[in-house]
Write an enzyme that holds these catalytic residues in place. Structure first.
Site, PDB file in Angstrom:
ATOM      1  N   SER A   1      -8.694  -1.943  -7.424  1.00 18.91           N
ATOM      2  CA  SER A   1      -9.706  -2.953  -7.727  1.00 18.91           C
ATOM      3  C   SER A   1     -10.544  -3.274  -6.486  1.00 18.91           C
ATOM      4  O   SER A   1     -11.209  -2.417  -5.946  1.00 18.91           O
ATOM      5  CB  SER A   1      -9.041  -4.193  -8.313  1.00 18.91           C
ATOM      6  OG  SER A   1      -9.997  -5.112  -8.785  1.00 18.91           O
TER       7      SER A   1
ATOM      8  N   ASP B   1     -17.368  -5.039  -8.448  1.00 21.65           N
ATOM      9  CA  ASP B   1     -16.363  -4.568  -7.494  1.00 21.65           C
ATOM     10  C   ASP B   1     -16.101  -3.072  -7.716  1.00 21.65           C
ATOM     11  O   ASP B   1     -16.660  -2.473  -8.640  1.00 21.65           O
ATOM     12  CB  ASP B   1     -15.095  -5.420  -7.587  1.00 21.65           C
ATOM     13  CG  ASP B   1     -14.303  -5.216  -8.865  1.00 21.65           C
ATOM     14  OD1 ASP B   1     -14.874  -4.690  -9.836  1.00 21.65           O
ATOM     15  OD2 ASP B   1     -13.121  -5.588  -8.906  1.00 21.65           O
TER      16      ASP B   1
ATOM     17  N   ASP C   1     -13.879  -1.069  -9.033  1.00 15.56           N
ATOM     18  CA  ASP C   1     -13.518  -0.518 -10.341  1.00 15.56           C
ATOM     19  C   ASP C   1     -14.316  -1.154 -11.465  1.00 15.56           C
ATOM     20  O   ASP C   1     -14.043  -0.933 -12.643  1.00 15.56           O
ATOM     21  CB  ASP C   1     -12.010  -0.622 -10.593  1.00 15.56           C
ATOM     22  CG  ASP C   1     -11.521  -2.038 -10.776  1.00 15.56           C
ATOM     23  OD1 ASP C   1     -12.051  -2.949 -10.108  1.00 15.56           O
ATOM     24  OD2 ASP C   1     -10.596  -2.247 -11.586  1.00 15.56           O
TER      25      ASP C   1
ATOM     26  N   ASP D   1     -14.618  -4.063 -12.870  1.00 13.89           N
ATOM     27  CA  ASP D   1     -14.142  -5.005 -13.888  1.00 13.89           C
ATOM     28  C   ASP D   1     -14.514  -6.440 -13.523  1.00 13.89           C
ATOM     29  O   ASP D   1     -14.459  -7.326 -14.370  1.00 13.89           O
ATOM     30  CB  ASP D   1     -12.634  -4.861 -14.131  1.00 13.89           C
ATOM     31  CG  ASP D   1     -11.774  -5.137 -12.914  1.00 13.89           C
ATOM     32  OD1 ASP D   1     -12.324  -5.325 -11.800  1.00 13.89           O
ATOM     33  OD2 ASP D   1     -10.536  -5.159 -13.065  1.00 13.89           O
TER      34      ASP D   1
END
Length: 561
Positions: free
Chosen positions: A145, A299, A301, A303
């Site tokens: 993440s 960010d 990834d 999400d």
């Protein structure tokens, strides 16, 4: 087992490769060896997350392979149908993400479990979507993440498309605990493809995801020439976010060139978390140069999403996660309401440490707000239940750490649909002559000034972890009657669960004027988090309340050595 013994076992193992052994022999710091081997990297409801490197407490091919074997055994335990449904795996831009993905796929293939892979990097929400689209038993996304570059992770999903809860996590952990590295099965990657046990997905899934995302649009009478700066922070968001914005007809989306393409070093940002304004340095400079109306960042990834909005030429307002959530709820629910499209028993979901403004807005429009423990695995567990009992119709879920999802085609936070809705929202209000700062104060004047302060105390290493435990123990054992001269009206310890909300290491204190705060250790990073909330009709008074509570609570936390 003693860390030195584990270290020696790796050096003497016939399974561990020579390069890994060489990495270990080159470590001269005894504390570094201890940190790498004093425990196994913990598998929890967030899966795995840790620093990439050799050792039992690190992310490496051996830990990943063993974890995948334990997970494969779990799927097999769920029966023939679970095995036949298979698994889908996605990955982000980080170091070793592609390698960890292929190692995992080889393990599942060797266990007879069909594995679907994407042809390149994808955002985490597309993995959630893929589980539902392909009707697999499970999914994995290899990502850390927004963590710093040295981290990677292994996040696990179940058949509903949401992250696993404790019941499945415990099953996987139990299977992992029975294994040694020698027990891991692996099939050659090319052989697995030839046998149809690994399948590379075509673009049909991507197209379906984009279609379902674009279908969430509410208004088209908007200013499609709104001037937007977007940065994917060198992550996975670049192609999907720009695609949906282009399809929506936005003509003035400007991407930060230095942060456009994948870069596992995150060289221009360091800590790639748009929850903190430092991540906007390049984007804000670009926005100032072209006088952009809005700045959006996802960010790595994709999400999570955060934003800045222009207040006046050259000056930008930094929104926190609670404010973005409240703005989206205000825009989405009022937009649906104007079209008579709020479903019967419509509901939003927030975490227990997220502010109350979104709840107040929802309830003013007869939409119920439900609360869960922190994390989207919990937030999305409710629509999973509602699919069966029809108690409520899920509209929106969010938490203060810049995670949002609108609609039910994804069962996790989704930076793609959220970015689209943020730009649409800004374009809608711009056509009315309002900035998003204007709209935020419109909400405050209507519902009260809900102010907050969120902070983390970072305490790394073994001693840091132990100090966090001592901080929580101190608060639990101290019967505090007041904070900042405000009486405690209720203290809630979620250690053993509370009402219909499950158990978690969280303490919440409600104060006599309606203010409240929470303390909890992070589940994924070496830090203890503090959340403070206050509400007043006067903005200055609300801000003062937050500062007084902050000062008192921090003094108590820092007193714990």
């Amino acid at each position: 087992m003693d860390y030195k013994k584990r270290y020696e076992e790796w050096l003497n193992s016939s399974i561990i490769d020579d390069l890994t052994k060489e990495e270990l022999r080159n470590i001269k710091d005894e504390e570094e060896i201890k940190d790498r081997f004093y425990k196994d990297l913990e598998f929890g409801t967030a899966g795995l997350r840790g620093i990439v490197g050799a050792g039992t407490n690190r992310m490496n091919e051996y830990v990943i392979a063993k974890t995948s074997q334990g997970f494969a055994n779990t799927i097999i335990n769920h029966g023939k149908e679970a095995v036949e449904k298979g698994i889908v795996i996605a990955h982000d831009v980080r170091f070793m993400s592609k390698e960890f993905t292929e190692i995992s796929a080889r393990v599942f293939a060797a266990n007879g479990i069909k594995t679907y892979l994407f042809d390149g990097i994808r955002p985490t929400p597309m993995l959630s979507y893929a589980v539902r689209y392909l009707n697999t038993i499970s999914g994995i996304v290899v990502t850390a993440s927004h963590n710093p570059k040295q981290y990677n992770g292994y996040k696990v999903y179940w058949e509903e498309g949401s992250q696993i809860l404790d019941n499945i996590a415990d099953e996987i952990l139990d299977e992992i605990s029975k294994l040694d590295f020698k027990d891991v099965k692996k099939m050659d990657y090319n052989e697995a493809i030839e046998k149809g046990l690994i399948e590379i997905l075509d673009d049909k899934l991507d197209k379906s995801y984009y279609k379902d995302t674009l279908n969430k649009a509410i208004n088209d009478d908007i200013d499609k020439d709104i001037n937007v700066v977007y940065t994917p922070l060198n992550g996975t968001g670049n192609i999907p976010v720009r695609h949906v914005l282009k399809e929506r007809g936005f003509t003035n989306i400007n991407v930060v060139a230095e942060q456009e393409n994948p870069d596992p070093t995150f060289a221009t940002v360091g800590y790639p978390n748009p929850e903190f304004v430092e991540a906007f340095e390049y984007a804000q400079k670009y926005a100032e140069k072209i006088d952009a109306d809005l700045v959006v960042a996802t960010d790595p990834d994709c999400d999570r999403v955060a934003m800045l909005a222009r207040e006046e030429k050259g000056k930008y307002y930094v929104f926190n996660g609670n404010q973005i959530g409240a703005l989206l709820i205000y825009y989405i629910l009022n937009g649906l309401n104007d079209k008579n499209q709020i479903p019967e028993n419509g509901a939003i979901v927030k975490s227990i440490v997220t502010g109350d403004l979104g709840k107040v807005i929802a309830e003013s429009l007869n939409v119920k707000c439900y609360q869960t423990l922190t994390g989207f695995k919990n937030i999305c567990s409710l629509p999973n239940i509602w699919d069966n009992n029809k108690e409520a119709n899920f509209i929106f879920g969010y938490e203060e750490s810049i995670g949002y999802v609108y609609g039910d085609h994804v069962r996790d936070k989704d930076g793609v649909v959220s970015s689209m809705m943020i730009v649409e929202m800004a374009a809608f209000y711009k056509k009315q002559g309002k900035s998003l700062v204007d709209v935020l104060y419109e909400i405050y004047n209507k519902y009260g000034f809900h102010k907050e302060h969120l902070m983390s105390i970072v305490l790394e290493g073994i001693e840091g972890s132990n100090r966090i435990l001592r901080m929580m123990k101190y608060f639990r054992e101290s019967e505090f009657n007041e904070f900042a001269d405000l009486k405690v009206t209720e203290s809630i310890d979620f250690k053993n669960g509370y009402k219909d909300i499950g158990a978690s290491n969280v303490l919440i204190y409600h104060l006599e004027d309606g203010s409240w705060f929470a303390v909890r250790p992070s589940g994924t990073e070496p830090k203890i988090k503090l959340y403070i909330y206050a509400n007043d009709k006067d903005e200055k008074i609300a801000d003062e309340k937050v500062e007084k509570i902050k000062k008192d609570v921090l003094e108590k936390l820092y007193s714990v050595e």
